[in-house]
Design a protein around this motif. Structure first.
Motif, PDB file in Angstrom:
ATOM      1  N   LEU A   1       0.856  -1.183   0.000  1.00  0.00           N
ATOM      2  CA  LEU A   1       0.000   0.000   0.000  1.00  0.00           C
ATOM      3  C   LEU A   1       0.897   1.240   0.000  1.00  0.00           C
ATOM      4  N   TRP A   2       0.833   2.007  -1.055  1.00  0.00           N
ATOM      5  CA  TRP A   2       1.768   3.110  -1.291  1.00  0.00           C
ATOM      6  C   TRP A   2       1.536   4.265  -0.309  1.00  0.00           C
ATOM      7  N   THR A   3       2.635   4.798   0.240  1.00  0.00           N
ATOM      8  CA  THR A   3       2.575   6.052   0.993  1.00  0.00           C
ATOM      9  C   THR A   3       3.501   7.102   0.386  1.00  0.00           C
ATOM     10  N   GLY A   4       4.596   6.683  -0.234  1.00  0.00           N
ATOM     11  CA  GLY A   4       5.528   7.615  -0.857  1.00  0.00           C
ATOM     12  C   GLY A   4       6.604   8.074   0.096  1.00  0.00           C
TER      13      GLY A   4
ATOM     14  N   ALA B   1       7.993   9.873   5.991  1.00  0.00           N
ATOM     15  CA  ALA B   1       7.211  10.470   7.075  1.00  0.00           C
ATOM     16  C   ALA B   1       5.782   9.942   7.082  1.00  0.00           C
ATOM     17  N   ALA B   2       5.151   9.898   5.909  1.00  0.00           N
ATOM     18  CA  ALA B   2       3.779   9.397   5.823  1.00  0.00           C
ATOM     19  C   ALA B   2       3.705   7.929   6.218  1.00  0.00           C
ATOM     20  N   CYS B   3       4.708   7.149   5.823  1.00  0.00           N
ATOM     21  CA  CYS B   3       4.732   5.732   6.167  1.00  0.00           C
ATOM     22  C   CYS B   3       4.827   5.541   7.682  1.00  0.00           C
TER      23      CYS B   3
ATOM     24  N   MET C   1       7.458  -0.041   5.392  1.00  0.00           N
ATOM     25  CA  MET C   1       8.691  -0.314   4.669  1.00  0.00           C
ATOM     26  C   MET C   1       9.280   0.975   4.123  1.00  0.00           C
ATOM     27  N   GLU C   2      10.497   1.273   4.552  1.00  0.00           N
ATOM     28  CA  GLU C   2      11.237   2.401   4.009  1.00  0.00           C
ATOM     29  C   GLU C   2      12.654   1.947   3.721  1.00  0.00           C
ATOM     30  N   PHE C   3      13.509   2.862   3.260  1.00  0.00           N
ATOM     31  CA  PHE C   3      14.883   2.504   2.959  1.00  0.00           C
ATOM     32  C   PHE C   3      15.531   1.869   4.191  1.00  0.00           C
TER      33      PHE C   3
ATOM     34  N   ALA D   1      -5.757   5.860   7.825  1.00  0.00           N
ATOM     35  CA  ALA D   1      -4.411   6.128   8.337  1.00  0.00           C
ATOM     36  C   ALA D   1      -3.524   6.726   7.262  1.00  0.00           C
ATOM     37  N   VAL D   2      -3.596   6.194   6.046  1.00  0.00           N
ATOM     38  CA  VAL D   2      -2.772   6.726   4.958  1.00  0.00           C
ATOM     39  C   VAL D   2      -3.201   8.146   4.608  1.00  0.00           C
ATOM     40  N   ARG D   3      -4.514   8.399   4.595  1.00  0.00           N
ATOM     41  CA  ARG D   3      -4.983   9.765   4.302  1.00  0.00           C
ATOM     42  C   ARG D   3      -4.522  10.737   5.378  1.00  0.00           C
TER      43      ARG D   3
END
Length: 451
Positions: free
Chosen positions: A373-376, A379-381, A398-400, A433-435
């Motif tokens: 599920l994309w957040t980009g 911070a948003a993730c 999941m981030e770097f 949550a994503v919004r």
């Protein structure tokens, strides 16, 4: 306590959280600390961890109470233990709690004890590991299987045992870290090809063969990419490898057992069972155990792996309990019950994607046990993961370095025993949550990597 999380009210605005610095920075800033004191130079990383912990946006190193399941009790994120919907564990067919699997593990424990007591090259094998090699070879239609104590070890060991310094490796840019690290350890001649781009593979193969007809070329891809839920064109890749005298290695860690006819994964779904040069995988996603394997038709490759793959030769072999667990799972995977479990898993996946799409969310990839599920932004993730944990929905933000910078996402991992009610309850919470996370202001800078 220093790292105790600050209670967070989802109804409040987010500027204070953004101003704290807990949403800024990324792991890349701390990857290679400098300084003469090896024991102290990682202090800025620990300070960043403590900052994120205090503000409830460090979703790692959580603890699971009891067995993994669709409903699980999780402790972490700076929160007390709570029971909720679990999309964070990897148990695609819900075999960790299957009575036949538990019985097989208990029987092996009673018969053989808990310990292999040696490397597979020495006396670490048992009748159970031999049976596992045979049954796995039947499923994949490969005559030779070499077992490893971890899936990571199978990937790293296969590449480093077979590739020499003068050889070439072409690897999908999104392949597992174990494969990429193995390639870099084996040779300097490593080239990433664009994700799933067979034309790029053809171009690179032609370029190598135009200047080097003697060195070996290993082309590496995966059956199902775990962060993007997509798959390559395996027939075309294998054709290209034949055309240019290269070898194809396919990692089926996430799809074997959970997808494809008879549980044969993407290789089976694309009609390539028994036709891929080399198949590697892990038991930790569908087969309720640690461990991994390499399978092929060449006895010489088996011998090379046994003697020169470090994680095979210099690590203890799979324990009898692990081997018995995977054996029991394999029998279920190949049975009518396995087909029923895969069908349930796919129904949940399709429904969750549809519900999230109706909520305006962006899900990556194609139907599989994984829904990214994309957040980009990172911070948003972080915010989305925190909000969901406080609503007893557990996901993996999941981030770097798991994904590229600026391409963060929530990875949702489904199980056959999730229920339609759980899917329908979770979908609007995930979307909300994503919004909410998307409204966060620009984060303040994190502490410097150099202190």
């Amino acid at each position: 306590m220093q790292n105790e999380a600050i209670p967070f009210d989802p109804s409040q605005d987010l500027p204070a959280l953004a101003a704290s610095g807990a949403l800024g920075g990324n792991v890349a800033l701390f990857r290679q600390p400098r300084g003469p004191d090896l024991m102290r130079r990682a202090q800025p990383l620990d300070d960043w961890y403590a900052l994120r912990m205090r503000h409830g946006v460090w979703p790692y190193n959580r603890r699971l109470e009891g067995a993994p399941g669709p409903l699980s009790t999780v402790e972490g994120d700076g929160l007390p233990a709570a029971r909720g919907i679990n999309f964070a564990s990897q148990d695609y067919l819900s075999l960790s709690a299957h009575p036949a699997v538990l019985a097989a593990a208990m029987a092996a424990l009673a018969e053989c004890g808990p310990h292999s007591a040696g490397s597979a090259v020495l006396l670490g094998n048992s009748r159970l590991t031999g049976a596992l090699e045979g049954l796995l070879g039947e499923l994949l239609q490969c005559r030779h299987v070499v077992l490893f104590p971890t899936g990571w070890g199978a990937a790293f060991g296969a590449v480093t045992a077979l590739v020499h310094g003068a050889d070439h490796v072409l690897i999908d840019g999104l392949a597992h870290a174990s494969l990429r690290q193995g390639a870099m350890a084996a040779t300097r001649n490593v080239t990433s090809f664009r994700h799933l781009d067979c034309d790029h593979v053809r171009e690179l193969l032609a370029g190598i063969r135009a200047m080097d007809s003697q060195a070996a070329i290993l082309v590496i891809t995966e059956g199902l990419f775990s962060m993007d839920a997509d798959s390559p064109d395996l027939p075309l890749l294998q054709y290209l490898c034949r055309e240019y005298g290269a070898t194809l290695l396919v990692d089926v860690a996430h799809d074997l057992g959970a997808m494809g006819p008879g549980g044969t994964g993407v290789i089976g779904a694309q009609g390539m069972i028994g036709k891929i040069d080399m198949v590697i995988g892990a038991f930790s996603k569908t087969f309720a155990s640690n461990g991994g394997f390499v399978a092929c038709d060449a006895p010489s490759v088996r011998r090379q792996l046994q003697l020169f793959a470090g994680p095979h030769m210099f690590s203890n072999a799979l324990s009898p309990v692990q081997a018995a667990t995977v054996l029991a799972c394999l029998r279920i995977v190949a049975s009518p019950e396995g087909e029923t479990l895969r069908a349930a898993l796919m129904r949940h996946e399709v429904e969750l994607r549809a519900l999230l799409k109706d909520e305006g969310m962006r899900c990556i990839g194609a139907p599989s046990p994984i829904v990214p599920l994309w957040t980009g932004t990172e911070a948003a993730c972080r915010i989305a993961g925190m909000l969901l944990a406080r609503q007893q929905v557990f996901v993996n933000p999941m981030e770097f370095p798991g994904v590229p910078l600026g391409a963060a996402r929530l990875r949702l991992q489904l199980m056959a025993q999730h229920t339609p009610a759980q899917i329908r309850r979770a979908a609007p919470l995930l979307a909300a949550a994503v919004r909410k996370a998307g409204t966060a202001p620009r984060p303040a800078l994190a502490p410097s990597a150099q202190g």
